[in-house]
Scaffold this motif. Structure first.
Motif, short mmCIF file in Angstrom:
data_model
loop_
_atom_site.label_atom_id
_atom_site.label_comp_id
_atom_site.label_asym_id
_atom_site.label_seq_id
_atom_site.Cartn_x
_atom_site.Cartn_y
_atom_site.Cartn_z
N ALA A 25 0.85 -1.19 0.00
CA ALA A 25 0.00 0.00 0.00
C ALA A 25 0.88 1.24 0.00
CB ALA A 25 -0.92 -0.01 1.21
N GLY A 26 0.56 2.19 -0.88
CA GLY A 26 1.32 3.43 -0.95
C GLY A 26 2.57 3.34 -1.80
N GLU A 27 2.76 2.23 -2.52
CA GLU A 27 3.94 2.05 -3.36
C GLU A 27 3.55 1.82 -4.81
OE1 GLU A 27 7.21 -0.14 -0.44
OE2 GLU A 27 6.03 -1.34 -1.86
N VAL A 28 4.52 2.08 -5.69
CA VAL A 28 4.43 1.64 -7.07
C VAL A 28 5.64 0.75 -7.35
CG1 VAL A 28 3.25 3.76 -7.76
CG2 VAL A 28 5.74 3.56 -8.09
N ILE A 76 0.80 -0.69 -9.50
CA ILE A 76 0.41 0.36 -8.56
C ILE A 76 -0.26 -0.28 -7.35
CG2 ILE A 76 -1.06 2.38 -8.23
CD1 ILE A 76 -0.71 2.95 -11.22
N GLY A 77 0.19 0.09 -6.15
CA GLY A 77 -0.36 -0.46 -4.92
C GLY A 77 -1.61 0.27 -4.47
N ASP A 78 -2.26 -0.29 -3.46
CA ASP A 78 -3.48 0.31 -2.90
C ASP A 78 -3.18 1.69 -2.33
OD1 ASP A 78 -4.85 -2.00 -3.50
OD2 ASP A 78 -4.68 -2.84 -1.47
N GLY A 79 -4.13 2.58 -2.51
CA GLY A 79 -4.02 3.92 -1.95
C GLY A 79 -3.20 4.88 -2.76
N VAL A 80 -2.67 4.45 -3.91
CA VAL A 80 -1.88 5.33 -4.76
C VAL A 80 -2.79 5.90 -5.84
CG1 VAL A 80 0.02 5.45 -6.42
CG2 VAL A 80 0.25 4.06 -4.35
N SER A 81 -2.74 7.21 -6.02
CA SER A 81 -3.55 7.86 -7.06
C SER A 81 -2.67 8.83 -7.83
CB SER A 81 -4.73 8.61 -6.44
OG SER A 81 -4.28 9.63 -5.56
N GLY A 82 -3.12 9.16 -9.03
CA GLY A 82 -2.40 10.14 -9.84
C GLY A 82 -1.34 9.54 -10.73
N TRP A 83 -1.16 8.22 -10.68
CA TRP A 83 -0.18 7.54 -11.52
C TRP A 83 -0.87 6.47 -12.35
CZ3 TRP A 83 4.30 9.90 -11.76
CH2 TRP A 83 4.80 10.58 -10.64
N ALA A 84 -0.26 6.15 -13.49
CA ALA A 84 -0.79 5.09 -14.36
C ALA A 84 0.36 4.19 -14.79
CB ALA A 84 -1.48 5.69 -15.59
N VAL A 85 0.03 2.92 -15.06
CA VAL A 85 1.03 2.01 -15.60
C VAL A 85 1.58 2.59 -16.90
CG1 VAL A 85 1.37 -0.26 -16.63
CG2 VAL A 85 0.09 -0.05 -14.50
N GLY A 86 2.88 2.60 -17.04
CA GLY A 86 3.53 3.16 -18.22
C GLY A 86 4.07 4.56 -18.01
N ASP A 87 3.69 5.24 -16.93
CA ASP A 87 4.22 6.58 -16.68
C ASP A 87 5.74 6.52 -16.52
OD1 ASP A 87 1.74 7.74 -16.76
OD2 ASP A 87 1.54 7.99 -14.59
N ARG A 88 6.41 7.49 -17.13
CA ARG A 88 7.87 7.59 -17.02
C ARG A 88 8.21 8.38 -15.76
NH1 ARG A 88 9.81 10.90 -20.63
NH2 ARG A 88 11.74 9.85 -21.28
N VAL A 89 9.07 7.80 -14.91
CA VAL A 89 9.31 8.39 -13.61
C VAL A 89 10.79 8.30 -13.22
CG1 VAL A 89 7.00 7.94 -12.70
CG2 VAL A 89 8.80 6.20 -12.44
N VAL A 105 8.86 1.56 -5.02
CA VAL A 105 9.15 2.95 -4.67
C VAL A 105 7.94 3.54 -3.96
CG1 VAL A 105 9.87 5.20 -5.52
CG2 VAL A 105 10.60 3.14 -6.73
N PRO A 106 8.12 4.14 -2.79
CA PRO A 106 7.00 4.81 -2.11
C PRO A 106 6.50 6.00 -2.92
CG PRO A 106 8.81 4.39 -0.58
CD PRO A 106 9.34 4.13 -1.96
N ASP A 107 5.21 6.21 -2.88
CA ASP A 107 4.61 7.33 -3.59
C ASP A 107 4.64 8.57 -2.71
OD1 ASP A 107 3.13 9.03 -5.21
OD2 ASP A 107 1.19 8.22 -4.54
N ASN A 108 5.73 9.34 -2.82
CA ASN A 108 5.83 10.63 -2.15
C ASN A 108 6.75 11.50 -2.98
OD1 ASN A 108 8.67 10.61 -1.06
ND2 ASN A 108 7.90 8.76 -0.04
#
Length: 347
Positions: A25-28, A76-89, A105-108
């Motif tokens: 949860a909270g990770e990608v 994408i893990g639970d609770g993560v928003s604003g990202w999509a599979v394939g996004d370059r990061v 990677v934590p989503d922060n």
């Protein structure tokens, strides 16, 4: 999945049977394209320094380095928003894991940031080191006309010089100090006014010849207002630690020393110039979240050339050669090029 496995100093290998991570949860999960070898990774490779915070263990017991990388989101893990599979990061991890096909990677905003169009994965994998440089420049707060000296011009020190030039800072001298000519040549190419090899004789005298000598009751110094130490302490290097030399060089009034380079061990230094000159010594650890975004903007706008700092690239299968090369005088930044994939992690 494929991954690096750090075994012991001087020993690193690739494994092809590591368990791929799944997002908590909270990770990608990032499918890594490129991952840089950091100076701290090299300290560990030489003598195990900070191993406990530089590698991520797999269930098989493999220890994966790599904390500065770029790739594509693959899960994408639970609770993560604003990202999509394939996004370059760009990803930054606190404890390695990036020298592998996949890493969690934590989503922060300190650890995950979107790559702008027009920036390559190799460039983006140097985002964290440039962000470190941006923070050091901010902390040092150089005034117009002040002379600045940068100890150690690997990828971090070169980023400090690039940050000053991109900001249009009206400095006096911007002096690069290192022991490797290849890095000093690169420092001049990205904006240093002078390059000094510490092996070419008395370093204090070499700097004083550039800036002039200050000599009063507080001691003798160079006319250097800011010293940024990206070298730290490397046990096998001869001579005094850079911090001791910085205290000798820094101006007698309003001197600032920013310490970033890692220390491989305890050290003995002469601290009396600290008392006499009263400089401010400050540490710099990492970056502010906005520095990551700023670093990527500088790359996108062409304000800094990060590709030009990558001296060597290796596939993950040659991870041992990559680390051995990073330890040579010819290397500036060695990149591990893995691949980009948007499929879900596989086992």
């Amino acid at each position: 999945m494929r991954s690096a496995n750090f075994i012991d100093p001087g020993q690193i290998e690739m494994r092809d049977d590591a368990s791929a991570p799944t997002p908590a949860a909270g990770e990608v999960i990032v499918a890594v394209q490129s991952c840089g070898i950091c100076g701290s990774d090299l300290h560990m490779y030489r003598n195990n320094s900070s191993r406990d915070v530089l590698v991520r263990a797999t269930p098989e017991g493999y220890e994966i380095p790599g904390h500065e990388f770029a790739g594509c989101i693959s899960a994408i893990g639970d609770g993560v928003s604003g990202w999509a599979v394939g996004d370059r990061v760009v990803g930054v991890t606190g404890q390695g894991g990036g020298m592998a096909d996949f890493v969690a990677v934590p989503d922060n905003p300190f650890q995950l940031v979107a790559m702008p169009d027009g920036v390559s994965f190799q460039e983006a994998a140097t985002t964290e080191p440039l962000a470190d440089g941006l923070q050091m420049v901010r902390k040092a707060a150089a005034e117009p006309g002040e002379n600045v000296l940068v100890f150690g011009v690997g990828i971090i020190g070169l980023g400090v010089i690039q940050a000053y030039r991109a900001a249009g800072a009206e400095l006096g001298a911007l002096i690069a100090v290192d022991v490797h000519d290849a890095r000093l040549e690169k420092a001049l190419a990205v904006g240093a006014t002078h390059a000094v090899n510490a092996r070419d004789g008395d370093l204090v005298a070499q700097i004083q010849a550039i800036t002039g000598v200050e000599n009063d009751w507080r001691g003798t110094s160079a006319n250097i207002q800011v010293v940024i130490d990206c070298a730290g302490y490397i046990k096998h290097m001869p001579g005094p630690p850079p911090l001791e030399t910085a205290l000798q060089l820094v101006a007698c009034e309003n001197g600032r020393i920013v310490c970033f380079g890692a220390y491989e061990d305890k050290m003995l230094i002469d601290m009396m110039p600290l008392i006499r000159k009263q400089p401010v010594i400050m540490g710099s650890n990492g970056y502010a979240a906005e520095d990551l975004t700023h670093a990527l903007q500088l790359m996108r706008d062409g304000s800094v050339d990060r590709l030009g700092l990558i001296s060597h690239s290796f596939p993950l299968e040659q991870i041992d050669a990559a680390f051995a090369t990073q330890a040579t005088p010819q290397a500036v930044k060695v990149m591990i090029d893995i691949r980009c994939a948007v499929d879900r992690p596989r086992r």
